[in-house]
Design a protein around this motif. Structure first.
Motif, PDB file in Angstrom:
ATOM      1  N   SER A  87      45.992  46.169  24.207  1.00 28.88           N
ATOM      2  CA  SER A  87      46.555  47.455  24.627  1.00 28.88           C
ATOM      3  C   SER A  87      45.946  48.605  23.837  1.00 28.88           C
ATOM      4  CB  SER A  87      48.080  47.445  24.445  1.00 28.88           C
ATOM      5  OG  SER A  87      48.678  46.460  25.269  1.00 28.88           O
ATOM      6  N   VAL A  88      45.804  48.401  22.534  1.00 24.59           N
ATOM      7  CA  VAL A  88      45.199  49.445  21.694  1.00 24.59           C
ATOM      8  C   VAL A  88      43.747  49.681  22.113  1.00 24.59           C
ATOM      9  CG1 VAL A  88      44.478  50.035  19.346  1.00 24.59           C
ATOM     10  CG2 VAL A  88      46.729  49.019  19.743  1.00 24.59           C
ATOM     11  N   ALA A  89      43.038  48.600  22.399  1.00 20.66           N
ATOM     12  CA  ALA A  89      41.640  48.718  22.831  1.00 20.66           C
ATOM     13  C   ALA A  89      41.536  49.511  24.128  1.00 20.66           C
ATOM     14  CB  ALA A  89      41.035  47.327  23.006  1.00 20.66           C
ATOM     15  N   ASP A  90      42.472  49.293  25.049  1.00 17.69           N
ATOM     16  CA  ASP A  90      42.474  50.043  26.309  1.00 17.69           C
ATOM     17  C   ASP A  90      42.636  51.532  26.066  1.00 17.69           C
ATOM     18  OD1 ASP A  90      42.189  47.695  27.663  1.00 17.69           O
ATOM     19  OD2 ASP A  90      44.279  47.565  28.340  1.00 17.69           O
ATOM     20  N   ARG A  91      43.555  51.900  25.179  1.00 12.89           N
ATOM     21  CA  ARG A  91      43.791  53.320  24.915  1.00 12.89           C
ATOM     22  C   ARG A  91      42.584  53.954  24.213  1.00 12.89           C
ATOM     23  NH1 ARG A  91      47.143  51.108  27.199  1.00 12.89           N
ATOM     24  NH2 ARG A  91      45.653  51.749  28.799  1.00 12.89           N
ATOM     25  N   ILE A  92      41.972  53.234  23.280  1.00 10.46           N
ATOM     26  CA  ILE A  92      40.779  53.755  22.615  1.00 10.46           C
ATOM     27  C   ILE A  92      39.658  53.947  23.631  1.00 10.46           C
ATOM     28  CG2 ILE A  92      38.956  53.205  20.956  1.00 10.46           C
ATOM     29  CD1 ILE A  92      41.057  51.756  19.287  1.00 10.46           C
ATOM     30  N   GLY A  93      39.498  52.970  24.515  1.00 12.01           N
ATOM     31  CA  GLY A  93      38.447  53.056  25.521  1.00 12.01           C
ATOM     32  C   GLY A  93      38.620  54.242  26.444  1.00 12.01           C
ATOM     33  N   GLU A  94      39.844  54.463  26.910  1.00 10.42           N
ATOM     34  CA  GLU A  94      40.080  55.586  27.820  1.00 10.42           C
ATOM     35  C   GLU A  94      39.886  56.925  27.120  1.00 10.42           C
ATOM     36  OE1 GLU A  94      43.955  54.724  29.331  1.00 10.42           O
ATOM     37  OE2 GLU A  94      43.271  52.940  30.413  1.00 10.42           O
ATOM     38  N   ALA A  95      40.251  56.991  25.843  1.00 11.20           N
ATOM     39  CA  ALA A  95      40.003  58.219  25.075  1.00 11.20           C
ATOM     40  C   ALA A  95      38.503  58.486  24.971  1.00 11.20           C
ATOM     41  CB  ALA A  95      40.618  58.098  23.683  1.00 11.20           C
ATOM     42  N   ALA A  96      37.729  57.427  24.806  1.00  8.64           N
ATOM     43  CA  ALA A  96      36.270  57.575  24.723  1.00  8.64           C
ATOM     44  C   ALA A  96      35.695  58.057  26.054  1.00  8.64           C
ATOM     45  CB  ALA A  96      35.636  56.249  24.315  1.00  8.64           C
ATOM     46  N   TRP A  97      36.218  57.544  27.165  1.00  9.84           N
ATOM     47  CA  TRP A  97      35.728  57.987  28.478  1.00  9.84           C
ATOM     48  C   TRP A  97      36.011  59.462  28.693  1.00  9.84           C
ATOM     49  CZ3 TRP A  97      38.396  53.466  31.576  1.00  9.84           C
ATOM     50  CH2 TRP A  97      37.838  52.246  31.160  1.00  9.84           C
ATOM     51  N   LEU A  98      37.223  59.879  28.339  1.00  9.99           N
ATOM     52  CA  LEU A  98      37.565  61.292  28.510  1.00  9.99           C
ATOM     53  C   LEU A  98      36.743  62.171  27.569  1.00  9.99           C
ATOM     54  CD1 LEU A  98      41.430  60.909  28.920  1.00  9.99           C
ATOM     55  CD2 LEU A  98      39.821  61.709  30.659  1.00  9.99           C
ATOM     56  N   ALA A  99      36.464  61.682  26.371  1.00 11.83           N
ATOM     57  CA  ALA A  99      35.595  62.423  25.457  1.00 11.83           C
ATOM     58  C   ALA A  99      34.210  62.591  26.060  1.00 11.83           C
ATOM     59  CB  ALA A  99      35.499  61.691  24.115  1.00 11.83           C
ATOM     60  N   ALA A 100      33.754  61.564  26.774  1.00 14.84           N
ATOM     61  CA  ALA A 100      32.451  61.644  27.435  1.00 14.84           C
ATOM     62  C   ALA A 100      32.460  62.721  28.518  1.00 14.84           C
ATOM     63  CB  ALA A 100      32.094  60.287  28.044  1.00 14.84           C
ATOM     64  N   PHE A 101      33.528  62.802  29.281  1.00 11.02           N
ATOM     65  CA  PHE A 101      33.642  63.853  30.299  1.00 11.02           C
ATOM     66  C   PHE A 101      33.597  65.238  29.639  1.00 11.02           C
ATOM     67  CE2 PHE A 101      35.453  60.620  33.234  1.00 11.02           C
ATOM     68  CZ  PHE A 101      34.699  60.923  34.357  1.00 11.02           C
ATOM     69  N   TRP A 102      34.313  65.366  28.528  1.00 12.61           N
ATOM     70  CA  TRP A 102      34.329  66.655  27.825  1.00 12.61           C
ATOM     71  C   TRP A 102      32.939  67.023  27.308  1.00 12.61           C
ATOM     72  CZ3 TRP A 102      34.077  67.094  22.227  1.00 12.61           C
ATOM     73  CH2 TRP A 102      34.136  68.425  21.800  1.00 12.61           C
ATOM     74  N   LEU A 103      32.261  66.057  26.701  1.00 17.10           N
ATOM     75  CA  LEU A 103      30.925  66.310  26.165  1.00 17.10           C
ATOM     76  C   LEU A 103      29.937  66.679  27.267  1.00 17.10           C
ATOM     77  CD1 LEU A 103      30.656  63.436  23.541  1.00 17.10           C
ATOM     78  CD2 LEU A 103      30.813  65.879  23.074  1.00 17.10           C
ATOM     79  N   ALA A 104      30.172  66.138  28.471  1.00 16.90           N
ATOM     80  CA  ALA A 104      29.258  66.404  29.581  1.00 16.90           C
ATOM     81  C   ALA A 104      29.584  67.706  30.312  1.00 16.90           C
ATOM     82  CB  ALA A 104      29.281  65.238  30.566  1.00 16.90           C
ATOM     83  N   GLY A 105      30.737  68.337  29.982  1.00 10.92           N
ATOM     84  CA  GLY A 105      31.019  69.637  30.584  1.00 10.92           C
ATOM     85  C   GLY A 105      32.398  69.850  31.164  1.00 10.92           C
ATOM     86  N   ALA A 106      33.266  68.842  31.153  1.00  9.93           N
ATOM     87  CA  ALA A 106      34.631  69.021  31.676  1.00  9.93           C
ATOM     88  C   ALA A 106      35.460  69.848  30.697  1.00  9.93           C
ATOM     89  CB  ALA A 106      35.299  67.662  31.904  1.00  9.93           C
ATOM     90  N   PRO A 107      36.421  70.644  31.189  1.00 11.65           N
ATOM     91  CA  PRO A 107      37.243  71.481  30.295  1.00 11.65           C
ATOM     92  C   PRO A 107      38.043  70.636  29.307  1.00 11.65           C
ATOM     93  CG  PRO A 107      37.474  72.176  32.584  1.00 11.65           C
ATOM     94  CD  PRO A 107      36.724  70.878  32.610  1.00 11.65           C
ATOM     95  N   ALA A 108      38.099  71.099  28.060  1.00 12.58           N
ATOM     96  CA  ALA A 108      38.801  70.357  27.017  1.00 12.58           C
ATOM     97  C   ALA A 108      40.287  70.210  27.336  1.00 12.58           C
ATOM     98  CB  ALA A 108      38.609  71.055  25.671  1.00 12.58           C
TER      99      ALA A 108
END
Length: 221
Positions: free
Chosen positions: A108-129
């Motif tokens: 469960s913890v791994a899932d939450r870390i993974g999803e946070a990383a995906w959203l961080a990737a969207f932010w780094l690529a240009g999505a609003p923070a």
């Protein structure tokens, strides 16, 4: 372990949801995890190793996306591989007889870390923070409500909502792939494409949270 034995054990770990009675897509996915997990288990690969591999794949996504079209497409591939690992750690645990409460928490913890990383990737690529942070909070709340409901006595998962993890995976992969195409066709559209993907994720989480809330109230009333 036979397929039927695995399906029964899998159902016991997923609120009684029997994969043999699921849709062809879900049934096929679980059966693929069973076969691959059997192969990994025979080679003494541990569930924790698979979980750790999935986390590392997720953490690599934000590192890949700044590399332009190729990086975004590679990020989508990493998300797919991480999603596969997420399904395989449980399969290996069941098949090798290493199912544990600690492993459930790690997953469960791994899932939450993974999803946070995906959203961080969207932010780094240009999505609003603000949008990525709101989406992450909604996803976390979705899982938190279910976990608290289970602790309060809800006997099963309540309901399969439109905002479950497979949906998050699908939205992430689709968003990254479309963004990679936009880099080539119309670079100015990339931030908008990413924002739409994250917004879709957020909307699905909110709808799913509503579905889950209704189910939890009915189960605990």
């Amino acid at each position: 372990m036979t397929w039927d034995q695995y399906a029964e054990a899998w159902a016991g770990l997923h609120g009684g949801f029997d994969p043999r009675r699921a849709s062809a897509l879900v049934r096929g996915w679980v059966r693929l995890a069973y076969r691959t997990g059997s192969w990994l288990g025979a080679r003494r690969v541990t569930p924790f190793t698979v979980t750790l591999a999935g986390v590392l794949l997720c953490l690599a996504v934000p590192l890949a996306v700044p590399a332009g079209a190729g990086g975004l497409a590679f990020g989508a591939a990493l998300v797919l591989l991480a999603a596969a690992a997420d399904g395989l750690d449980g399969a290996v645990a069941v098949i090798t007889g290493r199912v544990s409460r600690a492993g459930y928490v790690y997953d469960s913890v791994a899932d939450r870390i993974g999803e946070a990383a995906w959203l961080a990737a969207f932010w780094l690529a240009g999505a609003p923070a603000w949008l990525t942070v709101s989406t992450g909070a909604a996803s976390w709340l979705h899982e938190y409500v279910r976990a608290r409901a289970a602790a309060a006595g809800m006997p099963d998962i309540g309901v399969v909502t439109v905002g479950e993890r497979p949906t998050r995976v699908a939205v992430t992969v689709a968003g990254l792939i479309v963004a990679s195409l936009a880099v080539v066709v119309a670079p100015g559209w990339v931030p908008a494409v990413l924002a739409v993907a994250v917004a879709a994720w957020l909307v699905l989480q909110l709808i799913g949270l509503g579905q889950l809330t209704v189910a939890v109230r009915a189960a605990l009333r």
